[in-house]
Design a protein around this motif. Sequence first.
Motif, mmCIF file in Angstrom:
data_model
loop_
_atom_site.group_PDB
_atom_site.id
_atom_site.type_symbol
_atom_site.label_atom_id
_atom_site.label_comp_id
_atom_site.label_asym_id
_atom_site.label_seq_id
_atom_site.Cartn_x
_atom_site.Cartn_y
_atom_site.Cartn_z
ATOM 1 N N ALA A 52 0.726 -0.962 0.067
ATOM 2 C CA ALA A 52 0.005 0.141 -0.141
ATOM 3 C C ALA A 52 0.777 1.243 0.026
ATOM 4 N N LEU A 53 0.670 2.225 -0.666
ATOM 5 C CA LEU A 53 1.230 3.400 -0.910
ATOM 6 C C LEU A 53 0.264 4.564 -0.417
ATOM 7 N N LEU A 54 0.432 5.348 0.659
ATOM 8 C CA LEU A 54 -0.437 6.208 1.216
ATOM 9 C C LEU A 54 0.274 7.652 0.946
ATOM 10 N N VAL A 55 -0.537 8.334 0.048
ATOM 11 C CA VAL A 55 -0.132 9.632 -0.441
ATOM 12 C C VAL A 55 -1.059 10.835 0.056
ATOM 13 N N PRO A 56 -0.354 11.881 0.050
ATOM 14 C CA PRO A 56 -1.310 13.222 0.615
ATOM 15 C C PRO A 56 -2.381 13.641 -0.622
ATOM 16 N N ARG A 57 -2.936 12.844 -1.401
ATOM 17 C CA ARG A 57 -3.681 13.267 -2.486
ATOM 18 C C ARG A 57 -5.229 13.716 -1.923
ATOM 19 N N GLY A 58 -5.764 14.774 -2.499
ATOM 20 C CA GLY A 58 -7.192 14.994 -1.979
ATOM 21 C C GLY A 58 -7.005 16.242 -0.863
ATOM 22 N N SER A 59 -5.928 16.997 -0.687
ATOM 23 C CA SER A 59 -5.932 17.595 0.338
ATOM 24 C C SER A 59 -6.066 19.196 -0.233
ATOM 25 N N ARG A 90 -0.790 -0.592 -4.485
ATOM 26 C CA ARG A 90 -1.901 -0.157 -4.479
ATOM 27 C C ARG A 90 -2.041 1.286 -3.785
ATOM 28 N N VAL A 91 -2.505 2.224 -4.506
ATOM 29 C CA VAL A 91 -2.399 3.547 -3.984
ATOM 30 C C VAL A 91 -3.601 4.219 -3.369
ATOM 31 N N ALA A 105 -4.945 3.263 5.864
ATOM 32 C CA ALA A 105 -3.933 2.296 6.300
ATOM 33 C C ALA A 105 -5.100 1.088 6.781
ATOM 34 N N LEU A 106 -6.137 1.392 7.527
ATOM 35 C CA LEU A 106 -6.921 0.182 7.915
ATOM 36 C C LEU A 106 -7.597 -0.577 6.658
ATOM 37 N N GLN A 107 -8.048 0.335 5.397
ATOM 38 C CA GLN A 107 -8.514 -0.129 4.260
ATOM 39 C C GLN A 107 -7.483 -0.914 3.419
ATOM 40 N N ALA A 108 -6.392 -0.481 3.740
ATOM 41 C CA ALA A 108 -5.185 -1.231 2.882
ATOM 42 C C ALA A 108 -4.778 -2.359 3.319
ATOM 43 N N VAL A 109 -4.912 -2.528 4.730
ATOM 44 C CA VAL A 109 -4.630 -3.967 5.338
ATOM 45 C C VAL A 109 -5.744 -4.929 5.218
ATOM 46 N N ASN A 110 -6.999 -4.320 5.150
ATOM 47 C CA ASN A 110 -8.170 -5.155 4.716
ATOM 48 C C ASN A 110 -8.413 -5.685 3.553
ATOM 49 N N ASP A 111 -7.417 -4.940 2.444
ATOM 50 C CA ASP A 111 -7.709 -5.201 1.081
ATOM 51 C C ASP A 111 -6.213 -6.211 0.947
ATOM 52 N N GLY A 112 -5.627 -6.376 1.860
ATOM 53 C CA GLY A 112 -4.614 -7.626 1.769
ATOM 54 C C GLY A 112 -2.964 -6.996 1.814
ATOM 55 N N ALA A 113 -2.793 -5.831 2.039
ATOM 56 C CA ALA A 113 -1.540 -5.040 2.030
ATOM 57 C C ALA A 113 -0.600 -5.703 3.103
ATOM 58 N N LYS A 114 0.588 -5.998 2.732
ATOM 59 C CA LYS A 114 1.696 -6.899 3.816
ATOM 60 C C LYS A 114 2.530 -5.814 4.366
ATOM 61 N N VAL A 115 2.676 -4.314 3.628
ATOM 62 C CA VAL A 115 3.419 -3.493 4.202
ATOM 63 C C VAL A 115 2.725 -2.048 3.892
ATOM 64 N N ILE A 116 3.047 -1.171 4.402
ATOM 65 C CA ILE A 116 2.723 0.488 3.956
ATOM 66 C C ILE A 116 3.809 1.242 3.742
ATOM 67 N N VAL A 137 1.120 -5.365 10.625
ATOM 68 C CA VAL A 137 1.923 -4.741 9.659
ATOM 69 C C VAL A 137 2.768 -3.501 9.767
ATOM 70 N N ASN A 138 3.712 -3.383 9.209
ATOM 71 C CA ASN A 138 4.905 -2.418 9.459
ATOM 72 C C ASN A 138 4.560 -1.226 8.524
ATOM 73 N N VAL A 139 4.963 -0.083 8.796
ATOM 74 C CA VAL A 139 4.759 1.145 8.157
ATOM 75 C C VAL A 139 5.923 2.083 7.737
ATOM 76 N N LEU A 140 6.409 1.933 6.511
ATOM 77 C CA LEU A 140 7.527 2.866 6.340
ATOM 78 C C LEU A 140 7.140 4.343 5.698
ATOM 79 N N ALA A 141 7.248 5.266 6.797
ATOM 80 C CA ALA A 141 6.578 6.536 6.428
ATOM 81 C C ALA A 141 7.777 7.229 5.484
ATOM 82 N N PHE A 142 7.295 8.291 4.970
ATOM 83 C CA PHE A 142 8.070 9.373 4.347
ATOM 84 C C PHE A 142 8.526 10.550 5.171
ATOM 85 N N SER A 143 8.011 10.216 6.383
ATOM 86 C CA SER A 143 8.345 11.396 7.480
ATOM 87 C C SER A 143 9.950 11.259 7.819
ATOM 88 N N ASN A 144 10.329 12.312 8.397
ATOM 89 C CA ASN A 144 11.643 12.589 8.930
ATOM 90 C C ASN A 144 11.518 12.869 10.572
#
Length: 395
Positions: A52-59, A90-91, A105-116, A137-144
């Motif tokens: 799963a790729l979580l991006v800030p689209r829609g802001s 899956r974006v 994130a919850l939707q992605a895991v319910n859809d079968g994502a193994k990592v975010i 499920v582990n999350v690799l965030a783009f934050s620093n």
Amino acid sequence: MFAVLTPIRKGAARLVAALSLIWLAACEPIALGGGGTSGGPKIDPSAPVPVALLVPRGSSNGSDEFLAKALENAARMAISDLNGVRIDLRVYSTAGTAAQAQSAALQAVNDGAKVILGPVFGEAANAAGVAVARKGVNVLAFSNNPTIAGGNVFVLGPTFDNTAGRLASYAKRQGKGRVLVVYSENVAGQLGKVAIEQAIARQGATLAGSVGYQFSQQGVVSAIPRIKATAAAGQANAVFLTANTAGALPLFAQMLPEAGINPTTTQFIGLSRWDIPPQTLQLPGVQGGWFAMPDPGKTQAFSNRYKAAYGEVPHPIASLGYDGIAAIGALVKAGKSDALTGAALTQGAGFQGATGIFRLRPDGTNQRGLAVAQIRDQQVVVIDPAPQGFGGAGF
């Protein structure tokens, strides 16, 4: 005289903000089952791995749309570079908010994502991590932002700790080991101060003093006599500044030499990039200054590839989208079902990313191979190349 954060520098401020820390309140990170970095899902490495790729689209912020697209483009570029590894990307859109990131994130895991992979902003990344921790499920965030790291959340963005460590190590080796820290008295400045002071201690250098200043033009002006006096009292041969180019750096670059702190004998060091925007290179006070940056050759190669593929220059943090997929792909390629557990993600050899080597640490932060650069005659010159492997110079 250069003013601090004047309107003429707002464009630069937005760009530097993209490369800076977003310090937001965070809940305690949650460790996955098994404790520490041992948790994570099982995968079938012979089948496409759902990511799963979580991006800030829609802001409501138009720049978030550009960032979202850039991260997705870079991730897909990385997928095309994987030899024999299949990624089912899956974006999901977060609108840049914590609440939407949690739902995504919850939707992605319910859809079968193994990592975010993602999201970007600290508060959103924290919310996503907390939401899926119990689901393994582990999350690799783009934050620093290191305050959200730990448990099932790993941050991919470059951290103050990493940059400070690289520069303090180099300074000590060059005989510039009596370091005065100059920091802004806001959250980012305070955290930068801590990172620098800890790096000085780790490297066996000497803290020659620390001087804070109010984050305003008058605050900088008022701090100059205190900086000069502290530098003299501590016999400092280096001044390490948390200031960035969109903030107080231009004013310090002018006023410190005017006050008698000579940059030819007292090394100026920056915690931020001093080459963005390029106009900063023209300031007399930054000449000779040191800062850290990703491997410039690899960074340029990534930028050229991206521009050729998508017709535009990538967003400054687009490379993190590439790095996340590169790490996932390298681990999946080994053919093990536990490829995406915390223990696997933090393997010591690290990964080859878009702008150089990096590895994830058990505490959820990261180490990146950085070059040390110096400004000479208004040009950036690499004076200590980025390491090509862990355990060498710079680590």
